[in-house]
Design a protein around this motif. Sequence first.
Motif, PDB file in Angstrom:
ATOM      1  N   VAL A   9      55.940 -48.386 -44.146  1.00 36.97           N
ATOM      2  CA  VAL A   9      55.131 -49.595 -43.922  1.00 36.97           C
ATOM      3  C   VAL A   9      54.033 -49.692 -44.976  1.00 36.97           C
ATOM      4  N   GLN A  10      53.351 -48.577 -45.209  1.00 38.93           N
ATOM      5  CA  GLN A  10      52.229 -48.596 -46.148  1.00 38.93           C
ATOM      6  C   GLN A  10      52.681 -48.757 -47.594  1.00 38.93           C
ATOM      7  N   THR A  11      53.841 -48.255 -47.931  1.00 38.21           N
ATOM      8  CA  THR A  11      54.353 -48.458 -49.292  1.00 38.21           C
ATOM      9  C   THR A  11      54.546 -49.949 -49.566  1.00 38.21           C
ATOM     10  N   VAL A  12      55.174 -50.636 -48.639  1.00 40.24           N
ATOM     11  CA  VAL A  12      55.357 -52.090 -48.777  1.00 40.24           C
ATOM     12  C   VAL A  12      53.989 -52.779 -48.781  1.00 40.24           C
ATOM     13  N   ASN A  13      53.127 -52.367 -47.876  1.00 45.11           N
ATOM     14  CA  ASN A  13      51.795 -52.950 -47.746  1.00 45.11           C
ATOM     15  C   ASN A  13      50.996 -52.809 -49.039  1.00 45.11           C
ATOM     16  N   PHE A  14      50.909 -51.593 -49.566  1.00 43.00           N
ATOM     17  CA  PHE A  14      50.093 -51.349 -50.752  1.00 43.00           C
ATOM     18  C   PHE A  14      50.731 -51.889 -52.031  1.00 43.00           C
ATOM     19  N   LYS A  15      52.040 -52.004 -52.050  1.00 42.85           N
ATOM     20  CA  LYS A  15      52.715 -52.482 -53.257  1.00 42.85           C
ATOM     21  C   LYS A  15      52.716 -54.010 -53.358  1.00 42.85           C
ATOM     22  N   PHE A  16      52.918 -54.701 -52.240  1.00 42.43           N
ATOM     23  CA  PHE A  16      53.163 -56.138 -52.307  1.00 42.43           C
ATOM     24  C   PHE A  16      52.095 -57.021 -51.659  1.00 42.43           C
ATOM     25  N   VAL A  17      51.146 -56.427 -50.955  1.00 44.54           N
ATOM     26  CA  VAL A  17      50.142 -57.215 -50.233  1.00 44.54           C
ATOM     27  C   VAL A  17      48.776 -57.006 -50.895  1.00 44.54           C
ATOM     28  N   PRO A  18      48.041 -58.073 -51.177  1.00 43.28           N
ATOM     29  CA  PRO A  18      46.692 -57.906 -51.728  1.00 43.28           C
ATOM     30  C   PRO A  18      45.830 -57.053 -50.793  1.00 43.28           C
ATOM     31  N   TYR A  19      45.002 -56.186 -51.383  1.00 44.12           N
ATOM     32  CA  TYR A  19      44.281 -55.188 -50.592  1.00 44.12           C
ATOM     33  C   TYR A  19      43.456 -55.793 -49.454  1.00 44.12           C
ATOM     34  N   GLN A  20      42.918 -56.990 -49.643  1.00 43.42           N
ATOM     35  CA  GLN A  20      42.091 -57.581 -48.589  1.00 43.42           C
ATOM     36  C   GLN A  20      42.904 -57.925 -47.338  1.00 43.42           C
ATOM     37  N   TYR A  21      44.231 -57.917 -47.466  1.00 44.87           N
ATOM     38  CA  TYR A  21      45.095 -58.211 -46.314  1.00 44.87           C
ATOM     39  C   TYR A  21      45.823 -56.981 -45.783  1.00 44.87           C
ATOM     40  N   ASN A  22      45.515 -55.794 -46.332  1.00 45.22           N
ATOM     41  CA  ASN A  22      46.183 -54.578 -45.867  1.00 45.22           C
ATOM     42  C   ASN A  22      45.978 -54.353 -44.384  1.00 45.22           C
ATOM     43  N   GLY A  23      44.800 -54.615 -43.891  1.00 45.78           N
ATOM     44  CA  GLY A  23      44.521 -54.431 -42.467  1.00 45.78           C
ATOM     45  C   GLY A  23      45.353 -55.344 -41.588  1.00 45.78           C
ATOM     46  N   LEU A  24      45.616 -56.562 -42.053  1.00 43.42           N
ATOM     47  CA  LEU A  24      46.443 -57.490 -41.272  1.00 43.42           C
ATOM     48  C   LEU A  24      47.883 -56.992 -41.137  1.00 43.42           C
ATOM     49  N   VAL A  25      48.411 -56.430 -42.213  1.00 39.71           N
ATOM     50  CA  VAL A  25      49.759 -55.880 -42.161  1.00 39.71           C
ATOM     51  C   VAL A  25      49.806 -54.717 -41.181  1.00 39.71           C
ATOM     52  N   VAL A  26      48.801 -53.868 -41.247  1.00 38.68           N
ATOM     53  CA  VAL A  26      48.730 -52.720 -40.330  1.00 38.68           C
ATOM     54  C   VAL A  26      48.608 -53.208 -38.888  1.00 38.68           C
ATOM     55  N   ASN A  27      47.794 -54.222 -38.661  1.00 34.72           N
ATOM     56  CA  ASN A  27      47.667 -54.761 -37.301  1.00 34.72           C
ATOM     57  C   ASN A  27      48.999 -55.287 -36.783  1.00 34.72           C
ATOM     58  N   ALA A  28      49.744 -55.977 -37.621  1.00 33.93           N
ATOM     59  CA  ALA A  28      51.044 -56.505 -37.196  1.00 33.93           C
ATOM     60  C   ALA A  28      52.014 -55.366 -36.877  1.00 33.93           C
ATOM     61  N   ALA A  29      52.072 -54.366 -37.742  1.00 30.75           N
ATOM     62  CA  ALA A  29      52.970 -53.231 -37.513  1.00 30.75           C
ATOM     63  C   ALA A  29      52.515 -52.383 -36.335  1.00 30.75           C
TER      64      ALA A  29
END
Length: 137
Positions: A91-111
């Motif tokens: 999850v974090q590999t996709v998050n850190f590679k393709f999502v702008p850092y300011q939205y990393n928390g949103l991806v984590v919240n969804a997962a």
Amino acid sequence: LTIFGLLVSGPACVWWYTFLHRRTMALKAGGWRQVGVKVLADQVLFEPPLLAFFFTVTTLMEGGSMEDVENKLRSDYLTAFVADCCIWPFVQTVNFKFVPYQYNGLVVNAASVGWITFLSYLKHRPPKIQKKDTEQS
């Protein structure tokens, strides 16, 4: 679990991902080296204490004792951490590679919806390790 998410996990994640971004800015933004460092730091530095804190806080909020916390950690911490290591690096590999850092928390919240369901299951199942007998025979 809602209180834990709102008061502990949510703010901790916002702080952590901002901190992580700032500490890895010298690496090429979005490059595999930066992603790898972030994923490794997340798994080694952030997840272990967050999992322990989850079991501790939720047990105490439910009226458990420190002995209950100790039993829960002995019973379920390793299972949770192994599962964490199987799920979150991807999850974090996709998050850190393709999502702008300011939205990393949103991806984590969804997962986290599925992840918290799993942790809730672990938290509320009977412990595999029996409580220590405090009475001396």
